[in-house]
Motif scaffolding. Structure first.
Motif, mmCIF file in Angstrom:
data_model
loop_
_atom_site.group_PDB
_atom_site.id
_atom_site.type_symbol
_atom_site.label_atom_id
_atom_site.label_comp_id
_atom_site.label_asym_id
_atom_site.label_seq_id
_atom_site.Cartn_x
_atom_site.Cartn_y
_atom_site.Cartn_z
ATOM 1 N N VAL A 81 -7.157 -7.000 5.032
ATOM 2 C CA VAL A 81 -7.667 -8.072 5.890
ATOM 3 C C VAL A 81 -8.584 -7.506 6.973
ATOM 4 O O VAL A 81 -9.647 -8.050 7.264
ATOM 5 N N SER A 139 -10.728 0.155 -0.807
ATOM 6 C CA SER A 139 -9.793 -0.785 -1.430
ATOM 7 C C SER A 139 -9.175 -0.073 -2.628
ATOM 8 O O SER A 139 -9.825 0.088 -3.662
ATOM 9 N N ARG A 159 -7.286 -3.650 -4.147
ATOM 10 C CA ARG A 159 -6.482 -4.248 -3.086
ATOM 11 C C ARG A 159 -7.189 -4.129 -1.732
ATOM 12 O O ARG A 159 -6.928 -3.212 -0.953
ATOM 13 N N GLU A 173 -1.141 -12.924 -2.916
ATOM 14 C CA GLU A 173 -0.943 -13.066 -1.479
ATOM 15 C C GLU A 173 -1.955 -12.204 -0.731
ATOM 16 O O GLU A 173 -2.184 -11.044 -1.087
ATOM 17 N N TRP A 174 -2.532 -12.796 0.313
ATOM 18 C CA TRP A 174 -3.456 -12.050 1.175
ATOM 19 C C TRP A 174 -3.607 -12.811 2.470
ATOM 20 O O TRP A 174 -3.852 -14.028 2.461
ATOM 21 N N GLU A 181 -1.299 -7.922 4.855
ATOM 22 C CA GLU A 181 -2.520 -7.177 5.151
ATOM 23 C C GLU A 181 -3.267 -6.776 3.885
ATOM 24 O O GLU A 181 -4.484 -6.900 3.804
ATOM 25 N N LYS A 182 -2.545 -6.274 2.881
ATOM 26 C CA LYS A 182 -3.178 -5.763 1.666
ATOM 27 C C LYS A 182 -3.011 -6.772 0.539
ATOM 28 O O LYS A 182 -1.893 -7.210 0.253
ATOM 29 N N PHE A 183 -4.118 -7.156 -0.081
ATOM 30 C CA PHE A 183 -4.081 -8.117 -1.181
ATOM 31 C C PHE A 183 -3.074 -7.665 -2.237
ATOM 32 O O PHE A 183 -3.096 -6.520 -2.682
ATOM 33 N N THR A 184 -2.182 -8.599 -2.620
ATOM 34 C CA THR A 184 -1.065 -8.251 -3.494
ATOM 35 C C THR A 184 -0.919 -9.267 -4.618
ATOM 36 O O THR A 184 -0.829 -10.474 -4.372
#
Length: 389
Positions: free
Chosen positions: A266, A243, A263, A376-377, A357-360
């Motif tokens: 998923v 991550s 980050r 967002e994730w 897809e990637k935590f933002t």
């Protein structure tokens, strides 16, 4: 390998393997050969760097490790540190560890206090199998009842643990061929399923921060082929973290903000109510706690936040999410202390048309004094309005 097996006690040769996955991504693959009290393993893991390992182990009568030799290749390390040889010798009262590469040798010695000693690597599950088997053997000999705990000691193999002492672990046998494990480097409780011969059949990290699923395979996997793919992917991407860490910089009017956070991906997993359990505090990212800094006073979803640095935590709910602003900074993501809370506020929740897809995390200005903090994730977006005062 033939020499190793020939000098061990007579008995059938067992060949099998383990595969550890994080969602739909493979974290480690291992091929194991076992005969009597001797075991040979070839393994590759990426946690977070790619390591390729060849290990030879001799076990003592108590199931603990008596002698271990591990050769480690870490392709992303500097050239003089890529090849490392670790030798461990365990007696009834001490552990002696030697770790050598081209830069020199690290020697450590520890008193065991008479406990059974095993080795620890986060994603090497033949070691976990030995850990559980030795603990269950001790529990059977002492005629413990189901639910009692069995204390263990553990040594650490990889470079980042060179200066740490001998650690502690606890195994709790459970009904139905299951057992739990807790140790110094595991945030949470791991759960294993074992057969009547104490062979590890599966392991779940769902109740830990290492949310892996591990399965035993009867046909040893092709470790060299997997290692070649992982090495090539790491060399191409340059990424040596599961991550990655990222920093958001934004401004609303004259106020400036930074958010430093991990980050996670998923990886095909169900997030809400699973990877992110409802009604439990989440670090809002991965690894170290998420750091938030503002140069000016503001209100965040109605909460007054003075200029300064904070950590941001979240609590997923079945309907929505809460945002926690905490005055403590610099801590690891499992070290939440509510005594330092500045306050807790609700966030608005939306379902995204296209999953992320990637935590933002983002800070989006709408005018000179207002904006929004968004997270967002996967399928969700959480939002907290910002107003600079």
């Amino acid at each position: 390998m033939l020499v190793l097996l020939a000098c061990g006690p007579a008995g059938p040769v067992e060949r099998y393997g383990f595969i550890a996955r994080l969602g739909n991504d493979t974290l480690s693959v291992e091929s194991v050969t076992r005969r009597g009290n001797r075991e040979t393993s070839d393994e590759v893991d990426r946690f977070p760097r790619v390591h390729v390992r060849h290990t030879e182990i001799e076990l003592g009568p108590d199931g603990g490790i008596r002698h271990l030799v591990m050769r480690i290749f870490t392709p992303s390390e500097p050239a003089n540190q890529r090849h490392r040889r670790v030798v461990v010798d365990v007696t009834t009262d001490s552990v002696h560890i030697s770790k050598r590469d081209s830069t020199g040798t690290v020697q450590r010695a520890f008193a065991t206090g008479g406990g059974t000693v095993e080795g620890h690597l986060p994603q090497m599950y033949s070691l976990y199998e030995l850990y559980f088997a030795a603990a269950l053997q001790r529990a059977a000999l002492s005629k413990q009842v189901t639910g009692d705990t069995e204390p263990m000691r553990q040594f650490y193999i990889d470079r980042e643990f060179d200066h740490f002492p001998l650690g502690h672990g606890v195994v709790r046998p459970l009904p139905g061929g299951r057992a739990e494990i807790v140790h110094d480097w595991l945030a949470g409780v791991g759960v294993a399923t074992l057969d009547s011969g104490d062979h590890l059949l599966s392991y779940s990290g769902a109740r830990t921060t290492y949310k892996v699923d591990v399965s035993r395979v009867t046909t040893p996997p092709d470790v060299q082929a997997v290692a070649a793919r992982l090495e090539a992917a790491e060399a191409k991407s340059g990424v040596t973290e599961l991550s990655v860490r990222d920093t958001v910089r934004a401004s609303i009017g004259t106020a400036t903000f930074t958010v430093d956070y991990g980050r996670p991906l998923v990886r095909g997993r169900v997030l809400l109510g699973n990877i992110l359990p409802y009604d439990y505090v989440w670090r809002t990212g991965a690894n170290a706690a998420t750091q938030f800094t503002t140069s000016a006073p503001l209100t965040l979803a109605g909460l007054r936040v003075p200029a300064g640095s904070y950590t941001l935590w979240t609590v997923p709910r079945a309907k929505g999410a809460d945002l926690i602003v905490n005055r403590e900074t610099g801590q690891w993501g499992t070290d939440y202390d509510d005594s330092h809370d500045l306050g807790t506020v609700p966030m608005t929740t939306e379902t995204l048309a296209t999953p992320v897809e990637k935590f933002t995390i983002a800070i989006v200005p709408t005018n000179a004094v207002r904006g929004a903090l968004t997270m967002e994730w996967g399928p969700f977006r959480w939002t907290a309005p910002i107003e600079v005062r």
